[in-house]
Design a protein around this motif. Structure first.
Motif, PDB file in Angstrom:
ATOM      1  N   GLU A  97       0.827  -1.203   0.000  1.00 21.52           N
ATOM      2  CA  GLU A  97       0.000   0.000   0.000  1.00 21.52           C
ATOM      3  C   GLU A  97       0.866   1.259   0.000  1.00 21.52           C
ATOM      4  O   GLU A  97       1.703   1.439   0.899  1.00 21.52           O
ATOM      5  CB  GLU A  97      -0.911  -0.002   1.224  1.00 21.52           C
ATOM      6  CG  GLU A  97      -1.891   1.167   1.285  1.00 21.52           C
ATOM      7  CD  GLU A  97      -2.868   1.007   2.432  1.00 21.52           C
ATOM      8  OE1 GLU A  97      -3.963   0.466   2.204  1.00 21.52           O
ATOM      9  OE2 GLU A  97      -2.525   1.413   3.572  1.00 21.52           O
ATOM     10  N   PRO A  98       0.704   2.150  -0.976  1.00 19.81           N
ATOM     11  CA  PRO A  98       1.469   3.396  -0.992  1.00 19.81           C
ATOM     12  C   PRO A  98       1.107   4.273   0.201  1.00 19.81           C
ATOM     13  O   PRO A  98      -0.017   4.216   0.718  1.00 19.81           O
ATOM     14  CB  PRO A  98       1.049   4.061  -2.305  1.00 19.81           C
ATOM     15  CG  PRO A  98       0.493   2.958  -3.141  1.00 19.81           C
ATOM     16  CD  PRO A  98      -0.137   2.000  -2.173  1.00 19.81           C
ATOM     17  N   ALA A  99       2.043   5.096   0.618  1.00 16.84           N
ATOM     18  CA  ALA A  99       1.837   5.947   1.786  1.00 16.84           C
ATOM     19  C   ALA A  99       0.583   6.806   1.657  1.00 16.84           C
ATOM     20  O   ALA A  99      -0.180   6.958   2.615  1.00 16.84           O
ATOM     21  CB  ALA A  99       3.063   6.832   2.001  1.00 16.84           C
ATOM     22  N   GLU A 101      -2.171   6.203   0.164  1.00 18.11           N
ATOM     23  CA  GLU A 101      -3.390   5.426   0.382  1.00 18.11           C
ATOM     24  C   GLU A 101      -3.581   5.094   1.861  1.00 18.11           C
ATOM     25  O   GLU A 101      -4.715   5.037   2.353  1.00 18.11           O
ATOM     26  CB  GLU A 101      -3.367   4.154  -0.469  1.00 18.11           C
ATOM     27  CG  GLU A 101      -3.456   4.435  -1.962  1.00 18.11           C
ATOM     28  CD  GLU A 101      -3.535   3.154  -2.786  1.00 18.11           C
ATOM     29  OE1 GLU A 101      -3.779   2.074  -2.204  1.00 18.11           O
ATOM     30  OE2 GLU A 101      -3.347   3.237  -4.011  1.00 18.11           O
ATOM     31  N   THR A 102      -2.473   4.878   2.560  1.00 18.81           N
ATOM     32  CA  THR A 102      -2.578   4.658   4.006  1.00 18.81           C
ATOM     33  C   THR A 102      -3.160   5.891   4.675  1.00 18.81           C
ATOM     34  O   THR A 102      -4.019   5.788   5.566  1.00 18.81           O
ATOM     35  CB  THR A 102      -1.201   4.339   4.602  1.00 18.81           C
ATOM     36  OG1 THR A 102      -0.659   3.186   3.954  1.00 18.81           O
ATOM     37  CG2 THR A 102      -1.313   4.062   6.093  1.00 18.81           C
ATOM     38  N   HIS A 122      -7.106  12.836  -2.110  1.00 16.03           N
ATOM     39  CA  HIS A 122      -5.690  12.806  -2.516  1.00 16.03           C
ATOM     40  C   HIS A 122      -5.005  14.136  -2.203  1.00 16.03           C
ATOM     41  O   HIS A 122      -3.861  14.153  -1.733  1.00 16.03           O
ATOM     42  CB  HIS A 122      -5.584  12.486  -4.010  1.00 16.03           C
ATOM     43  CG  HIS A 122      -5.753  11.033  -4.328  1.00 16.03           C
ATOM     44  ND1 HIS A 122      -4.699  10.153  -4.367  1.00 16.03           N
ATOM     45  CD2 HIS A 122      -6.865  10.305  -4.616  1.00 16.03           C
ATOM     46  CE1 HIS A 122      -5.133   8.945  -4.669  1.00 16.03           C
ATOM     47  NE2 HIS A 122      -6.451   9.003  -4.817  1.00 16.03           N
ATOM     48  N   HIS A 139       4.365   8.197  -2.641  1.00 13.80           N
ATOM     49  CA  HIS A 139       3.965   7.032  -3.440  1.00 13.80           C
ATOM     50  C   HIS A 139       4.771   5.778  -3.105  1.00 13.80           C
ATOM     51  O   HIS A 139       4.651   4.758  -3.791  1.00 13.80           O
ATOM     52  CB  HIS A 139       4.102   7.366  -4.933  1.00 13.80           C
ATOM     53  CG  HIS A 139       3.225   8.530  -5.352  1.00 13.80           C
ATOM     54  ND1 HIS A 139       1.849   8.443  -5.356  1.00 13.80           N
ATOM     55  CD2 HIS A 139       3.552   9.793  -5.739  1.00 13.80           C
ATOM     56  CE1 HIS A 139       1.344   9.609  -5.755  1.00 13.80           C
ATOM     57  NE2 HIS A 139       2.353  10.434  -5.993  1.00 13.80           N
ATOM     58  N   ARG A 140       5.563   5.826  -2.050  1.00 13.69           N
ATOM     59  CA  ARG A 140       6.364   4.663  -1.668  1.00 13.69           C
ATOM     60  C   ARG A 140       5.496   3.651  -0.911  1.00 13.69           C
ATOM     61  O   ARG A 140       4.683   4.020  -0.084  1.00 13.69           O
ATOM     62  CB  ARG A 140       7.546   5.095  -0.804  1.00 13.69           C
ATOM     63  CG  ARG A 140       8.602   3.989  -0.634  1.00 13.69           C
ATOM     64  CD  ARG A 140       9.775   4.506   0.182  1.00 13.69           C
ATOM     65  NE  ARG A 140      10.387   5.691  -0.432  1.00 13.69           N
ATOM     66  CZ  ARG A 140      11.276   6.454   0.182  1.00 13.69           C
ATOM     67  NH1 ARG A 140      11.650   6.183   1.421  1.00 13.69           N
ATOM     68  NH2 ARG A 140      11.794   7.502  -0.433  1.00 13.69           N
ATOM     69  N   GLU A 141       5.706   2.378  -1.204  1.00 13.35           N
ATOM     70  CA  GLU A 141       4.906   1.338  -0.572  1.00 13.35           C
ATOM     71  C   GLU A 141       5.334   1.135   0.882  1.00 13.35           C
ATOM     72  O   GLU A 141       6.487   1.333   1.255  1.00 13.35           O
ATOM     73  CB  GLU A 141       5.033   0.031  -1.356  1.00 13.35           C
ATOM     74  CG  GLU A 141       4.443   0.114  -2.754  1.00 13.35           C
ATOM     75  CD  GLU A 141       4.592  -1.193  -3.527  1.00 13.35           C
ATOM     76  OE1 GLU A 141       5.272  -2.110  -3.021  1.00 13.35           O
ATOM     77  OE2 GLU A 141       4.021  -1.296  -4.632  1.00 13.35           O
ATOM     78  N   TRP A 142       4.365   0.717   1.685  1.00  9.70           N
ATOM     79  CA  TRP A 142       4.580   0.547   3.126  1.00  9.70           C
ATOM     80  C   TRP A 142       5.776  -0.348   3.428  1.00  9.70           C
ATOM     81  O   TRP A 142       6.562  -0.066   4.335  1.00  9.70           O
ATOM     82  CB  TRP A 142       3.309  -0.035   3.743  1.00  9.70           C
ATOM     83  CG  TRP A 142       3.383  -0.272   5.221  1.00  9.70           C
ATOM     84  CD1 TRP A 142       3.619  -1.448   5.867  1.00  9.70           C
ATOM     85  CD2 TRP A 142       3.220   0.711   6.258  1.00  9.70           C
ATOM     86  NE1 TRP A 142       3.613  -1.273   7.233  1.00  9.70           N
ATOM     87  CE2 TRP A 142       3.370   0.040   7.500  1.00  9.70           C
ATOM     88  CE3 TRP A 142       2.956   2.082   6.259  1.00  9.70           C
ATOM     89  CZ2 TRP A 142       3.264   0.701   8.718  1.00  9.70           C
ATOM     90  CZ3 TRP A 142       2.847   2.741   7.472  1.00  9.70           C
ATOM     91  CH2 TRP A 142       3.005   2.051   8.689  1.00  9.70           C
TER      92      TRP A 142
END
Length: 216
Positions: A97-99, A101-102, A122, A139-142
């Motif tokens: 999950e991208p940051a 979206e968290t 957004h 946009h970095r994933e968790w």
């Protein structure tokens, strides 16, 4: 009880079997205050927070949040005004999950949110992450975030819900010195914001108390 207080606790007692976890505790949090709860393991910090959020039923005493009293209303609705940042949330966030979206999941009070986010969602998430100096990880994933970056994302997620009270439960646990320093700078920005939430920090360490905190 007066409704001008954000939180008001009177004679709160919590017993489980022969053990008394809290004993006739009185506590009042007013708008504009930022509090630190400090003490050793086993002194009742977590029990207090769990009572406040309705996950532990008091043996006796009263808890009032934003003018509503526990036991006289739907506490699930009342506690939507409280945001909790705790390491216990981390295992429930998908690794892919991208940051951003968290953070958006905080708007809907739902981990692993599968709904349809709006453009406004957004924009809000980007703005909060930028304010917390986390623009580069939007946009970095968790799974690829450092522990310090994860804590900032969780704070952004909490702020996205526009809470009246933000509880930080030992937020610096597990952070290296650099990450802790960066985190404390972000926390200082939150307490300095006159339109932001009241912050309650739970910690073992006096050096984590930044200038914005008014009460202990």
């Amino acid at each position: 009880m007066p409704t001008s207080s954000l939180v008001e606790i009177q004679s709160l007692t919590l017993r489980r079997g022969p053990k008394t976890l809290l004993n006739r505790l009185d506590w009042k949090v007013s708008p504009g205050e930022h509090w630190v709860i400090m003490g050793p393991n086993g002194c009742g910090k977590t029990s207090l927070l769990r009572s406040l959020t309705g996950f532990l039923t008091p043996t006796s005493g009263d808890i009032t949040l934003l003018g509503e009293t526990y036991g006289e209303c739907d506490w699930r609705e009342v506690r939507r005004n409280i945001a909790l940042v705790s390491s216990s949330l981390q295992p429930h966030i998908p690794g892919g999950e991208p940051a951003i979206e968290t953070v958006i999941s905080g708007i809907y009070d739902q981990l692993d949110f599968w709904g349809k986010a709006t453009p406004a969602d957004h924009r809000l998430a980007k703005r909060i992450l930028t304010q917390l100096d986390a623009k580069e990880i939007i946009h970095r994933e968790w799974a690829y975030l450092s522990q310090g970056e994860r804590q900032r994302v969780l704070i952004a997620r909490a702020l996205a819900a526009d809470p009246k009270v933000l509880i930080l439960d030992e937020p610096c646990a597990g952070l290296d010195p650099v990450a802790r320093s960066e985190f404390l700078i972000a926390m200082d920005k939150i307490t300095a914001n006159p339109s932001g939430p009241t912050v309650i920090l739970v910690t073992h360490h006096v050096e984590e108390i930044t200038p914005g905190f008014s009460h202990l």
